[in-house]
Design a protein around this motif. Structure first.
Motif, short mmCIF file in Angstrom:
data_model
loop_
_atom_site.label_atom_id
_atom_site.label_comp_id
_atom_site.label_asym_id
_atom_site.label_seq_id
_atom_site.Cartn_x
_atom_site.Cartn_y
_atom_site.Cartn_z
N ALA A 107 0.83 -1.21 0.00
CA ALA A 107 0.00 0.00 0.00
C ALA A 107 0.86 1.25 0.00
O ALA A 107 0.57 2.22 -0.71
CB ALA A 107 -0.94 -0.01 1.21
N GLY A 108 1.93 1.25 0.78
CA GLY A 108 2.80 2.42 0.85
C GLY A 108 3.48 2.73 -0.47
O GLY A 108 3.53 3.88 -0.91
N THR A 168 1.09 1.08 7.39
CA THR A 168 2.00 0.34 8.26
C THR A 168 1.81 -1.17 8.20
O THR A 168 2.54 -1.91 8.85
CB THR A 168 1.81 0.82 9.72
OG1 THR A 168 0.41 0.94 9.98
CG2 THR A 168 2.46 2.17 9.93
N GLY A 169 0.81 -1.61 7.44
CA GLY A 169 0.66 -3.05 7.21
C GLY A 169 0.20 -3.82 8.42
O GLY A 169 -0.46 -3.31 9.32
N SER A 170 0.59 -5.08 8.45
CA SER A 170 0.18 -6.00 9.52
C SER A 170 1.39 -6.79 9.99
O SER A 170 2.46 -6.74 9.40
CB SER A 170 -0.91 -6.95 9.01
OG SER A 170 -0.43 -7.72 7.92
N TRP A 171 1.16 -7.56 11.05
CA TRP A 171 2.22 -8.39 11.61
C TRP A 171 1.63 -9.73 12.01
O TRP A 171 0.47 -9.79 12.43
CB TRP A 171 2.87 -7.72 12.82
CG TRP A 171 4.15 -8.37 13.25
CD1 TRP A 171 4.38 -9.07 14.40
CD2 TRP A 171 5.37 -8.39 12.52
NE1 TRP A 171 5.67 -9.53 14.43
CE2 TRP A 171 6.31 -9.12 13.28
CE3 TRP A 171 5.78 -7.87 11.28
CZ2 TRP A 171 7.62 -9.34 12.85
CZ3 TRP A 171 7.08 -8.09 10.85
CH2 TRP A 171 7.98 -8.81 11.63
N PRO A 172 2.38 -10.82 11.86
CA PRO A 172 1.84 -12.14 12.23
C PRO A 172 1.40 -12.18 13.70
O PRO A 172 2.09 -11.65 14.57
CB PRO A 172 3.01 -13.09 11.98
CG PRO A 172 3.86 -12.40 10.96
CD PRO A 172 3.73 -10.93 11.27
N ALA A 231 -4.41 2.78 4.21
CA ALA A 231 -4.61 1.81 3.14
C ALA A 231 -3.87 0.52 3.46
O ALA A 231 -2.94 0.51 4.27
CB ALA A 231 -4.09 2.38 1.81
N GLY A 232 -4.29 -0.56 2.82
CA GLY A 232 -3.61 -1.84 2.97
C GLY A 232 -3.98 -2.58 4.24
O GLY A 232 -5.07 -2.41 4.79
N GLY A 245 -3.84 1.84 -1.96
CA GLY A 245 -2.70 2.74 -2.02
C GLY A 245 -2.81 3.69 -3.21
O GLY A 245 -2.53 4.90 -3.08
N MET A 246 -3.20 3.18 -4.35
CA MET A 246 -3.39 4.03 -5.52
C MET A 246 -4.44 5.10 -5.26
O MET A 246 -4.28 6.27 -5.62
CB MET A 246 -3.81 3.19 -6.72
CG MET A 246 -3.98 3.98 -8.01
SD MET A 246 -4.80 3.06 -9.31
CE MET A 246 -6.51 3.19 -8.79
N LEU A 247 -5.53 4.71 -4.59
CA LEU A 247 -6.62 5.66 -4.32
C LEU A 247 -6.21 6.77 -3.37
O LEU A 247 -6.75 7.88 -3.44
CB LEU A 247 -7.83 4.90 -3.76
CG LEU A 247 -8.56 3.99 -4.76
CD1 LEU A 247 -9.60 3.14 -4.05
CD2 LEU A 247 -9.21 4.82 -5.86
#
Length: 449
Positions: free
Chosen positions: A11-12, A111-115, A279-280, A306-308
């Motif tokens: 996303a970033g 910042t996404g995710s983490w397991p 995003a993401g 991310g594009m949006l």
């Protein structure tokens, strides 16, 4: 306009490129705590299994590319504080220890995710590994050289793909999952029954409906045993693949979130704070089958969102169309595609549905070869609106999952799909495409009720 982007994987990366395309005069600063960007974690199993030979091919961008587009890229920088009142970000350089604070007009949280790491006794033992980023992939590959007995915990896509990779490289593999079926989120039982038999036939030990109770280690601290309530399994290495949670603690109590921490965004990627976009994997998605907010961490969702961000940074220009959670999987020669809800997951999404299971060859029997296709169509009762579908074959039918995804997104009915216009050519299909036949079988089921 100053824009700060926190996190730069799917996303970033997409957001930075889109922002600089749509707002070439923006001052974009990127903070990423790792030493790389844009790593395709969905390719880890292929890398582990040796299908992908060069790890560099799993990156589709680089800090240098983003810098060449005009971004200021701060790699190996950990954002420690986000002050939403004064609109500042404080970050620490992980190599030098220096700290800096910068202001922003717009903040992008990617910042996404983490397991998820469950609080299991003994989980701190050596060789209990996570599978998310590039560095973890390299550790898995290195440790796998010596490991003979591998336990994978989690029967989702990542876990299943790793099982295949380890089997192909000659390891003794055990798969443990707390649910009673593999791939429970994506496929209904007729499909997972076939795949579970395939795994067993390949020598995989399945421990389904079992939760890990404890890990035991040897005198050197290396894991050597995995214990469930009813069984014990020897292990040289354990891979934890039990799911992901959003990395959003920096904005806790500062923007609206789901209970799991996913940032709630509107269809223009704006959070409850108009100057913060997300995003993401750190954000929610609009889930079209149930017309609801959901958390579905997929790379496809991330790059679209991310594009949006770039389009909608300062005004509402392009709305998110939502997602069906469409996915594909290759497992021991089986090609599998799914979209939307399953018969089982529909209940959790408050949908009252029916489902039709249908099988047929993908092309005429007079051709030199053909392959059977197992299919299921899931539709809403009362409206006949298509809300999900699954396909599996030794022939590559996975693009048909994209067709069904469009059907769900555009609220097509069973009747629509039954009569949709598809080409006929004996090399590829029948006069009635197998998706037509699937929907026509569903019409017959509906006529009985």
């Amino acid at each position: 306009m100053k824009v700060v982007v926190v996190g730069c994987t799917h996303a970033g990366t997409a957001a930075v490129k889109s922002i600089l395309t749509n707002h070439p005069n923006a001052e974009v600063t990127v903070y990423e705590r790792n030493d790389n960007v844009s790593f395709l974690s969905c390719g880890i199993a292929l890398y582990v299994g040796g299908v992908v030979k060069e790890a560099d091919s799993l990156f589709y961008s680089s800090p240098e590319e983003l810098a060449s587009l005009g971004a200021t890229v701060k790699m190996e920088h950990e954002v420690e504080i986000i002050d939403v009142e004064h609109k500042t970000v404080t970050a620490k350089d992980l190599t030098t220890g220096s700290v800096e604070t910068v202001s922003y007009d717009k903040l992008v949280m990617t910042t996404g995710s983490w397991p998820i790491v469950p609080p299991i006794k003994g989980i701190e033992a050596e060789n209990i590994l996570l599978c998310k980023n590039f560095n973890q992939a390299n550790v898995i590959i290195e440790r796998a050289k010596e490991a003979k007995k591998v336990v994978v915990v989690g029967g989702g896509y990542i876990g299943i793909e790793l099982v295949e990779a380890f089997v192909e490289s000659g390891k003794e593999v055990t798969l443990i999952d707390g649910l009673d079926r593999i791939l429970n989120k994506y496929l209904d039982k007729p499909f997972t029954d076939v795949l579970e038999k395939e795994l067993v036939d390949r020598g995989v030990t399945l421990a389904l409906g079992e939760n890990v109770q404890e890990f035991q280690a040897d005198a050197a601290g290396h894991v050597n045993k995995v214990i469930t309530p009813s069984q014990e399994f020897d292990a040289d290495m354990v891979i934890m693949c039990v799911g992901f949670s959003p990395n959003t603690t920096l904005l806790k109590d500062k923007v609206d979130m789901l209970p799991n921490g996913a940032i709630v965004v509107d269809k223009f990627m704006r959070s409850s704070n108009p100057d913060i976009l997300a995003a993401g994997d750190s954000a929610v998605v609009h889930y079209n089958p149930s017309n609801s907010t959901n958390y579905i961490p997929l790379a496809t969702n991330a790059v679209r969102q991310g594009m949006l961000v770039g389009y909608n940074l300062v005004e509402q220009k392009l709305a998110y169309r939502g997602t069906q959670g469409t996915s594909g999987l290759y497992l021991f020669g089986w090609k599998i595609g799914s979209t939307g809800v399953t018969l089982e997951s529909a209940k959790m999404n408050n949908l009252e549905v029916g489902a039709t299971l249908f099988e047929d060859n993908y092309r005429p029997e007079f051709m030199p070869t053909t392959e059977n296709v197992m299919m299921e169509l899931v539709y809403e009762k009362g409206t006949n609106r298509i809300v999900g579908g699954q396909l599996m074959s030794k022939y590559d039918i996975t693009q048909s999952a994209n067709t069904l995804s469009l059907a769900v997104q555009n609220e097509m009915t069973v009747e629509d799909l039954a009569l949709s216009d598809f080409f006929f050519q004996p090399h590829f299909d029948r006069p009635w495409n197998y998706l037509n036949l699937l929907a026509q079988a569903a019409l017959k089921d509906l006529a009985k009720n």
